[in-house]
Design a protein around this motif. Structure first.
Motif, PDB file in Angstrom:
ATOM      1  N   ALA A  17      31.901  31.996  51.223  1.00 53.40           N
ATOM      2  CA  ALA A  17      31.573  33.262  51.875  1.00 53.40           C
ATOM      3  C   ALA A  17      32.743  33.710  52.727  1.00 53.40           C
ATOM      4  N   LEU A  18      32.887  35.010  52.866  1.00 55.99           N
ATOM      5  CA  LEU A  18      33.870  35.552  53.796  1.00 55.99           C
ATOM      6  C   LEU A  18      33.214  35.541  55.166  1.00 55.99           C
ATOM      7  N   GLU A  19      33.791  34.824  56.102  1.00 55.54           N
ATOM      8  CA  GLU A  19      33.205  34.736  57.433  1.00 55.54           C
ATOM      9  C   GLU A  19      33.443  36.038  58.183  1.00 55.54           C
ATOM     10  N   ARG A  20      32.384  36.625  58.706  1.00 50.41           N
ATOM     11  CA  ARG A  20      32.459  37.937  59.339  1.00 50.41           C
ATOM     12  C   ARG A  20      31.911  37.901  60.759  1.00 50.41           C
ATOM     13  N   GLY A  21      32.335  36.984  61.577  1.00 44.34           N
ATOM     14  CA  GLY A  21      31.866  36.945  62.953  1.00 44.34           C
ATOM     15  C   GLY A  21      30.392  36.635  63.065  1.00 44.34           C
ATOM     16  N   ASP A  22      29.547  37.664  63.061  1.00 45.53           N
ATOM     17  CA  ASP A  22      28.116  37.467  63.252  1.00 45.53           C
ATOM     18  C   ASP A  22      27.374  37.123  61.971  1.00 45.53           C
ATOM     19  N   ARG A  23      28.009  37.295  60.817  1.00 46.54           N
ATOM     20  CA  ARG A  23      27.364  36.956  59.545  1.00 46.54           C
ATOM     21  C   ARG A  23      28.418  36.751  58.473  1.00 46.54           C
ATOM     22  N   ASP A  24      27.999  36.268  57.315  1.00 50.02           N
ATOM     23  CA  ASP A  24      28.915  36.018  56.216  1.00 50.02           C
ATOM     24  C   ASP A  24      28.694  37.040  55.111  1.00 50.02           C
ATOM     25  N   LEU A  25      29.784  37.368  54.418  1.00 49.68           N
ATOM     26  CA  LEU A  25      29.686  38.167  53.204  1.00 49.68           C
ATOM     27  C   LEU A  25      29.704  37.187  52.045  1.00 49.68           C
ATOM     28  N   ALA A  26      28.711  37.240  51.199  1.00 48.94           N
ATOM     29  CA  ALA A  26      28.720  36.385  50.029  1.00 48.94           C
ATOM     30  C   ALA A  26      29.839  36.872  49.113  1.00 48.94           C
ATOM     31  N   ALA A  27      30.757  35.976  48.791  1.00 49.72           N
ATOM     32  CA  ALA A  27      31.906  36.337  47.968  1.00 49.72           C
ATOM     33  C   ALA A  27      32.174  35.242  46.954  1.00 49.72           C
ATOM     34  N   GLU A  28      32.603  35.648  45.782  1.00 54.25           N
ATOM     35  CA  GLU A  28      32.958  34.688  44.747  1.00 54.25           C
ATOM     36  C   GLU A  28      34.268  35.121  44.113  1.00 54.25           C
ATOM     37  N   LEU A  29      35.203  34.205  44.053  1.00 53.78           N
ATOM     38  CA  LEU A  29      36.491  34.468  43.439  1.00 53.78           C
ATOM     39  C   LEU A  29      36.513  33.785  42.085  1.00 53.78           C
ATOM     40  N   GLU A  30      36.655  34.580  41.016  1.00 56.22           N
ATOM     41  CA  GLU A  30      36.693  34.049  39.657  1.00 56.22           C
ATOM     42  C   GLU A  30      38.147  33.891  39.215  1.00 56.22           C
ATOM     43  N   TYR A  31      38.377  32.889  38.382  1.00 56.37           N
ATOM     44  CA  TYR A  31      39.725  32.589  37.887  1.00 56.37           C
ATOM     45  C   TYR A  31      39.762  32.672  36.376  1.00 56.37           C
ATOM     46  N   ASP A  32      40.947  32.982  35.821  1.00 55.78           N
ATOM     47  CA  ASP A  32      41.110  33.002  34.380  1.00 55.78           C
ATOM     48  C   ASP A  32      41.357  31.573  33.879  1.00 55.78           C
ATOM     49  N   ALA A  33      41.588  31.414  32.581  1.00 54.91           N
ATOM     50  CA  ALA A  33      41.773  30.099  31.971  1.00 54.91           C
ATOM     51  C   ALA A  33      43.005  29.367  32.507  1.00 54.91           C
ATOM     52  N   ASN A  34      43.974  30.103  33.052  1.00 55.48           N
ATOM     53  CA  ASN A  34      45.192  29.502  33.600  1.00 55.48           C
ATOM     54  C   ASN A  34      45.089  29.198  35.090  1.00 55.48           C
ATOM     55  N   GLY A  35      43.932  29.462  35.683  1.00 55.89           N
ATOM     56  CA  GLY A  35      43.737  29.198  37.103  1.00 55.89           C
ATOM     57  C   GLY A  35      44.208  30.313  38.019  1.00 55.89           C
ATOM     58  N   ASN A  36      44.473  31.482  37.454  1.00 57.72           N
ATOM     59  CA  ASN A  36      44.897  32.635  38.246  1.00 57.72           C
ATOM     60  C   ASN A  36      43.673  33.455  38.656  1.00 57.72           C
ATOM     61  N   PRO A  37      43.667  33.986  39.880  1.00 56.26           N
ATOM     62  CA  PRO A  37      42.511  34.786  40.304  1.00 56.26           C
ATOM     63  C   PRO A  37      42.396  36.050  39.464  1.00 56.26           C
ATOM     64  N   LYS A  38      41.162  36.397  39.072  1.00 57.44           N
ATOM     65  CA  LYS A  38      40.988  37.613  38.257  1.00 57.44           C
ATOM     66  C   LYS A  38      39.947  38.575  38.808  1.00 57.44           C
ATOM     67  N   LYS A  39      38.933  38.069  39.554  1.00 58.67           N
ATOM     68  CA  LYS A  39      37.900  38.965  40.062  1.00 58.67           C
ATOM     69  C   LYS A  39      37.344  38.421  41.366  1.00 58.67           C
ATOM     70  N   LEU A  40      37.199  39.323  42.345  1.00 58.83           N
ATOM     71  CA  LEU A  40      36.592  38.994  43.628  1.00 58.83           C
ATOM     72  C   LEU A  40      35.292  39.776  43.720  1.00 58.83           C
ATOM     73  N   ARG A  41      34.180  39.050  43.699  1.00 57.74           N
ATOM     74  CA  ARG A  41      32.863  39.685  43.796  1.00 57.74           C
ATOM     75  C   ARG A  41      32.361  39.578  45.230  1.00 57.74           C
ATOM     76  N   ILE A  42      31.988  40.710  45.798  1.00 55.79           N
ATOM     77  CA  ILE A  42      31.429  40.775  47.141  1.00 55.79           C
ATOM     78  C   ILE A  42      29.973  41.194  46.994  1.00 55.79           C
ATOM     79  N   ASP A  43      29.048  40.361  47.462  1.00 55.96           N
ATOM     80  CA  ASP A  43      27.621  40.627  47.259  1.00 55.96           C
ATOM     81  C   ASP A  43      26.968  41.281  48.476  1.00 55.96           C
ATOM     82  N   VAL A  44      27.585  42.358  48.946  1.00 57.13           N
ATOM     83  CA  VAL A  44      26.986  43.183  49.999  1.00 57.13           C
ATOM     84  C   VAL A  44      27.317  44.629  49.685  1.00 57.13           C
TER      85      VAL A  44
END
Length: 103
Positions: A17-44
């Motif tokens: 989660a992305l820490e946001r002081g009083d609460r957290d943002l649910a976040a997921e960082l997805e990676y491609d087959a080579n281990g490189n970041p490809k998508k950042l999902r923020i669930d708010v």
């Protein structure tokens, strides 16, 4: 570094989660087959409009870039990662992190 994006400190912070002081943002960082970041999902609800009462997508993107860079990772590839979030209207929006950050 912004404590609000500390989940991205690790180059493999998927599912944290992305820490946001009083609460957290649910976040997921997805990676491609080579281990490189490809998508950042923020669930708010985020908005690109400053006048909205929702968290600002541009600020969240900037904090993610700051945390990524602070952890010693190359910010250029990360800036091309797609960031996906829920919109105030009930849909989803998607932009590259670097295209909406205030850097």
């Amino acid at each position: 570094m912004s404590s609000r994006a500390s989940a991205l400190e690790s180059s493999k912070a998927s599912g944290d989660a992305l820490e946001r002081g009083d609460r957290d943002l649910a976040a997921e960082l997805e990676y491609d087959a080579n281990g490189n970041p490809k998508k950042l999902r923020i669930d708010v609800i985020l908005s690109l409009l400053k006048r909205d009462s929702f968290e600002n997508a541009r600020q969240v993107a900037q904090e993610a870039i700051d945390a990524w860079q602070h952890s010693g990772n190359d910010v250029v590839p990360f800036s091309k990662v797609s960031m996906v979030w829920r919109t105030p209207g009930g849909g989803k929006d998607c932009h590259r992190v670097g295209s909406i950050a205030d850097w």
